[in-house]
Enzyme design. Structure first.
Site, PDB file in Angstrom:
ATOM      1  N   ASP A  58     -73.901   4.634  24.032  1.00  0.00           N
ATOM      2  CA  ASP A  58     -74.052   5.196  22.602  1.00  0.00           C
ATOM      3  C   ASP A  58     -73.308   6.501  22.466  1.00  0.00           C
ATOM      4  O   ASP A  58     -72.654   6.944  21.736  1.00  0.00           O
ATOM      5  CB  ASP A  58     -75.417   5.387  22.147  1.00  0.00           C
ATOM      6  CG  ASP A  58     -76.146   4.030  21.729  1.00  0.00           C
ATOM      7  OD1 ASP A  58     -75.466   3.102  21.705  1.00  0.00           O
ATOM      8  OD2 ASP A  58     -77.532   3.929  22.056  1.00  0.00           O
ATOM      9  N   ASN A  82     -74.554   3.192  10.648  1.00  0.00           N
ATOM     10  CA  ASN A  82     -74.750   1.992  11.333  1.00  0.00           C
ATOM     11  C   ASN A  82     -75.453   0.829  10.755  1.00  0.00           C
ATOM     12  O   ASN A  82     -75.864   0.153  11.660  1.00  0.00           O
ATOM     13  CB  ASN A  82     -75.005   2.620  12.647  1.00  0.00           C
ATOM     14  CG  ASN A  82     -76.693   3.205  12.803  1.00  0.00           C
ATOM     15  OD1 ASN A  82     -77.182   3.224  11.739  1.00  0.00           O
ATOM     16  ND2 ASN A  82     -77.008   3.523  13.967  1.00  0.00           N
TER      17      ASN A  82
END
Length: 425
Positions: free
Chosen positions: A174, A98
């Site tokens: 998330d 990420n």
């Protein structure tokens, strides 16, 4: 073979949405190498922000996204550190990251570089925003890219505070985004196994927010509105109500025209069956909607929650008590179905954490391995990849890798509490 045993994942990621994806893959049987900087994943510092406690060994907050992994610490800015990670990638199936593109290009782990050097690798990236818009290179978090920009905060305001934004549990988006990236990776593995070529997989938090809220996004282009009051909603039979003893619950009959008469019957208002004021739904405006909501509410307020239970059961009503988080922790269903698993911590005793929602019959309820200190497995993994003790020491001294130098820790393993699901293979 159990699950996706044999699949190897290299993780270059921090915080939640990224690391949660390899955690899911690990519970499905994959081997996950988590690469941390010498200072560790910044998420290791977040426990106090969740009103949780932590020690250097016991860290339930960090475990949420990072169980079942191998712990490696590498300085990716050094040629030696990068070469070690490349060694891992030579036999890996997935590189999951990420990091933002600018950092990845500097470090040599961007899609173009990795695809050219390892054409069979699945390169997967969790992003805050899309790849091509004005926010393509911006930092994105769950609270910002998902809950704020995606409309969630504004849609559940605190009505007693002049429509101040609501409180969304940390990392709500998330966890959902991690499921989507997991699905994309598994799809790319199937393609790779069929045609021999790796693929690029991306998921972004803003897109996930819009995906989850798509009914609202479509509806407000017609007559729907958010935020809204439960007294003024389009479908009165899909709403929250309370019993005479103050228990709040949700009844979920989203097809009003199909279930209106059924609801009127079991709440004891047969006099309103086929009443043209309230049926069909196309006859109603917000004022008449509010009227029928009040009628249903008044009926439910005539009996206690316990008194309603046999009525709900007899009429097969889709209804659930509106739980608090403490209610969930006391719910037998979450333990009998291995949704929550009690994990023993030396410092804190047992704390119940959530397992991955995906189940493979060949794996059954997975064994959970708690997280470890920074660099706990570095030396062992390097030895497995051909490094000698002297070479490892040289790399440690050169600042390329970090090895845990504390005492060996006992296995932090938790098997299923109930043993409900047995592996089928």
């Amino acid at each position: 073979m159990k699950g996706i045993e044999g699949i190897k994942v290299v993780e270059l990621a921090g915080y939640v949405a990224g690391p949660a994806c390899p955690r899911i893959l690990a519970e499905m049987g994959a081997t996950v190498y988590k690469i941390e900087p010498f200072s560790g994943d910044e998420y290791r510092t977040n426990a106090p922000g969740f009103q949780m406690d932590r020690t250097d060994i016991d860290d339930p907050a960090f475990d949420l996204a990072s169980m079942n992994k191998e712990w490696i610490s590498v300085n990716l800015k050094t040629p030696e550190g990068k070469e070690f990670v490349y060694k891992l990638l030579e036999e890996a199936d997935v590189l999951m990251t990420n990091y933002r593109n600018t950092a990845l290009k500097k470090l040599g782990f961007d899609w173009e570089t990795i695809h050219e050097r390892f054409p069979g690798i699945i390169w997967a990236q969790m992003r805050g925003y899309g790849e091509y818009g004005p926010m393509a290179n911006a930092k994105g978090f769950d609270a910002t890219a998902y809950s704020a920009r995606g409309g969630l905060f504004a849609s559940i305001p605190q009505f007693d505070e002049h429509y101040a934004p609501g409180n969304v549990p940390p990392a709500f988006g998330d966890w959902n985004a991690a499921i989507a990236l997991t699905a994309g990776i598994l799809g790319a593995i199937v393609r790779r196994d069929r045609c021999g070529e790796g693929d690029k997989v991306t998921v972004n938090l803003y897109h996930m927010a819009c995906w989850g809220f798509q009914t609202g996004l479509a509806g407000v282009q017609f007559r729907d509105q958010w935020p809204k009051s439960r007294k003024h909603i389009a479908c009165p039979t899909n709403n929250s109500f309370h019993s005479s003893d103050g228990v709040w619950f949700i009844m979920c009959y989203g097809s009003y025209n199909i279930f209106y008469n059924h609801v009127m019957k079991f709440i004891g208002r047969e006099d309103l069956i086929d009443d043209p004021r309230y049926f069909p739904q196309e006859n109603m405006d917000y004022d008449t909607t509010a009227e029928i909501i009040q009628i249903i509410e008044d009926a439910f307020a005539q009996k206690t929650w316990e008194e309603w239970q046999p009525i709900f059961k007899e009429n097969d009503v889709p209804v659930e008590k509106i739980n608090t988080l403490k209610d969930v922790l006391a719910d037998e269903e979450v333990y009998s179905s291995d949704i929550l698993r009690p994990l023993p911590y030396d410092e804190f005793g047992k704390k119940s954490l959530t397992t991955s929602p995906i189940r493979l019959g060949s794996v059954g309820d997975p064994v959970l391995y708690r997280s470890r200190p920074i660099g706990y497995d570095t030396k062992r993994i390097m030895e497995e990849h051909g490094y000698t003790n002297s070479q490892i020491k040289e790399l440690v001294d050169a600042g390329a890798v970090k090895c845990y130098d504390g005492p060996a820790l006992p296995d932090a393993v938790t098997a299923p509490s109930y043993g409900r699901i047995k592996p089928i293979l």
